[in-house]
Motif scaffolding. Structure first.
Motif, PDB file in Angstrom:
ATOM      1  N   LYS A  42     -11.636   1.649   7.835  1.00  0.00           N
ATOM      2  CA  LYS A  42     -11.265   2.993   7.384  1.00  0.00           C
ATOM      3  C   LYS A  42     -12.496   3.769   6.933  1.00  0.00           C
ATOM      4  CE  LYS A  42      -6.757   1.465   5.562  1.00  0.00           C
ATOM      5  NZ  LYS A  42      -5.951   1.317   4.334  1.00  0.00           N
ATOM      6  N   SER A  43     -12.360   5.078   6.965  1.00  0.00           N
ATOM      7  CA  SER A  43     -13.370   5.942   6.350  1.00  0.00           C
ATOM      8  C   SER A  43     -13.053   6.082   4.865  1.00  0.00           C
ATOM      9  CB  SER A  43     -13.379   7.312   7.018  1.00  0.00           C
ATOM     10  OG  SER A  43     -12.135   7.970   6.814  1.00  0.00           O
ATOM     11  N   MET A  44     -13.989   6.582   4.096  1.00  0.00           N
ATOM     12  CA  MET A  44     -13.754   6.728   2.663  1.00  0.00           C
ATOM     13  C   MET A  44     -12.659   7.739   2.381  1.00  0.00           C
ATOM     14  SD  MET A  44     -15.308   4.586   0.838  1.00  0.00           S
ATOM     15  CE  MET A  44     -14.872   5.380  -0.710  1.00  0.00           C
ATOM     16  N   ASP A  45     -12.556   8.800   3.168  1.00  0.00           N
ATOM     17  CA  ASP A  45     -11.474   9.776   2.977  1.00  0.00           C
ATOM     18  C   ASP A  45     -10.116   9.135   3.191  1.00  0.00           C
ATOM     19  OD1 ASP A  45     -13.273  11.790   2.412  1.00  0.00           O
ATOM     20  OD2 ASP A  45     -13.414  12.460   4.510  1.00  0.00           O
ATOM     21  N   GLU A  46     -10.015   8.280   4.199  1.00  0.00           N
ATOM     22  CA  GLU A  46      -8.741   7.608   4.461  1.00  0.00           C
ATOM     23  C   GLU A  46      -8.415   6.613   3.358  1.00  0.00           C
ATOM     24  OE1 GLU A  46      -6.514   5.203   8.113  1.00  0.00           O
ATOM     25  OE2 GLU A  46      -8.520   6.056   8.384  1.00  0.00           O
ATOM     26  N   VAL A 252     -21.241   7.015  -5.331  1.00  0.00           N
ATOM     27  CA  VAL A 252     -19.917   6.808  -4.747  1.00  0.00           C
ATOM     28  C   VAL A 252     -19.799   5.352  -4.317  1.00  0.00           C
ATOM     29  CG1 VAL A 252     -18.312   7.476  -2.927  1.00  0.00           C
ATOM     30  CG2 VAL A 252     -19.800   9.204  -3.956  1.00  0.00           C
ATOM     31  N   LYS A 253     -18.774   4.678  -4.786  1.00  0.00           N
ATOM     32  CA  LYS A 253     -18.541   3.282  -4.406  1.00  0.00           C
ATOM     33  C   LYS A 253     -17.895   3.244  -3.030  1.00  0.00           C
ATOM     34  CE  LYS A 253     -18.551  -1.146  -5.244  1.00  0.00           C
ATOM     35  NZ  LYS A 253     -19.841  -1.888  -5.315  1.00  0.00           N
ATOM     36  N   GLU A 254     -18.580   2.656  -2.069  1.00  0.00           N
ATOM     37  CA  GLU A 254     -18.085   2.591  -0.697  1.00  0.00           C
ATOM     38  C   GLU A 254     -17.390   1.239  -0.476  1.00  0.00           C
ATOM     39  OE1 GLU A 254     -21.002   5.259   1.977  1.00  0.00           O
ATOM     40  OE2 GLU A 254     -21.962   3.488   1.099  1.00  0.00           O
ATOM     41  N   TYR A 255     -16.087   1.243  -0.700  1.00  0.00           N
ATOM     42  CA  TYR A 255     -15.333   0.004  -0.579  1.00  0.00           C
ATOM     43  C   TYR A 255     -15.294  -0.495   0.865  1.00  0.00           C
ATOM     44  CZ  TYR A 255     -13.755   1.150  -5.282  1.00  0.00           C
ATOM     45  OH  TYR A 255     -13.719   1.447  -6.620  1.00  0.00           O
TER      46      TYR A 255
END
Length: 291
Positions: A42-46, A252-255
């Motif tokens: 997934k993207s971060m927005d999703e 920004v934490k990029e999960y």
């Protein structure tokens, strides 16, 4: 008239309850893997707009590419690639050497017994149960004396020494089940120690060899303690790199990147178990029966 009776056991309530329980356990076990995989795609927005269990609407490998070659692990933003290669260069010789030494030890302790061999085997077993933390200080001193501290070869030596007790145990218990007549017959034909090992004993060792290789590969690849204590700036394994990546602070934490990095670190062991898992189970069974 025999068809209903033959189908009855398959439809019994006990079997239905058993398969239902196994299915629930499998679902419970695989849910974290599903969450990791779906999040990594997934993207971060999703991720922000969706739920934890939702499927990726527009799957992308951007997080995987960044985790491999662009994520920051502390002050270095080169991704996990150098750590991954360090682990490969460490695992291959460490697994090969420890397995070979273990097979030789097992061969000697089972087929060429000498006075005190049982005592030596018992002393070697202490290494199986000894906590890893106990050897950190003496190991660091030895690596310093040898001049290989904070290097990949230092990590190789550590893992070889740590793996010898387990590999010896595996091979010794397996070789005890091999008929002694094979060795005696080969000796009567003029075969020496090494010829018997390479031409007779080792070709019969495929089941336990697979078990030992998978066991050692998994333990060494997933090790964190030795990696973080004995590695240098240019020799850190994948587990240390993954830890550094997950603990690197950013705005920004990029999960998705964290999940992709965790999967990249786990892919080699997952691949080994998918390809050779059935042989691992067969080898354990063979060793248990013959030991």
């Amino acid at each position: 008239m025999s068809a209903p009776s033959s189908l009855a056991p398959r439809l019994s309530w006990g079997r239905i309850a058993l398969f239902t329980a196994l299915g629930l356990f499998a679902l419970f076990f695989l849910t974290p893997l599903y969450v990791m995989l779906s999040t990594a795609l997934k993207s971060m927005d999703e991720i922000r707009n969706g739920t934890l269990l939702s499927l990726p609407l527009s799957p992308t490998l951007d997080a995987w590419a960044k985790a491999w070659s662009g994520a920051c692990t502390g002050t270095d933003c080169g991704g996990l690639k150098p750590f991954f290669m360090n682990s490969v260069m460490m695992v291959v010789p460490a697994v090969s050497i420890s397995t070979l030494i273990g097979s030789l030890n097992g061969y000697v302790l089972s087929k060429w017994r000498f006075r005190g061999s049982e005592l030596m085997f018992a002393l070697m077993l202490f290494g199986v149960f000894m906590p890893m933390q106990v050897v950190l200080l003496p190991m660091s001193q030895i690596l310093g004396w040898l001049g290989i501290a904070s290097s990949i070869w230092g990590l190789v030596l550590i893992h070889v020494l740590a793996g010898i007790p387990s590999t010896t145990l595996f091979f010794r218990n397996y070789y005890v089940g091999l008929p002694d007549e094979l060795v005696k017959a080969a000796m009567l034909d003029g075969a020496n120690f090494w010829q018997i090992f390479w031409r007779i004993v080792l070709p019969l060792s495929t089941p336990i060899l697979v078990v030992t290789l998978i066991w050692q590969f998994t333990n060494i690849w997933n090790d964190f303690l030795y990696g973080v204590v004995f590695s240098g700036a240019d020799s850190k394994p994948i587990t240390v790199g993954l830890n550094n990546l997950a603990n690197t602070t950013s705005s920004v934490k990029e999960y998705n990147v964290d999940m992709a990095a965790a999967l990249i670190a786990a892919l080699p062991t997952l691949f080994v178990y998918v390809v050779a898992g059935k042989y691992f189970v067969r080898g354990l069974t063979a060793g248990a029966v013959k030991g």
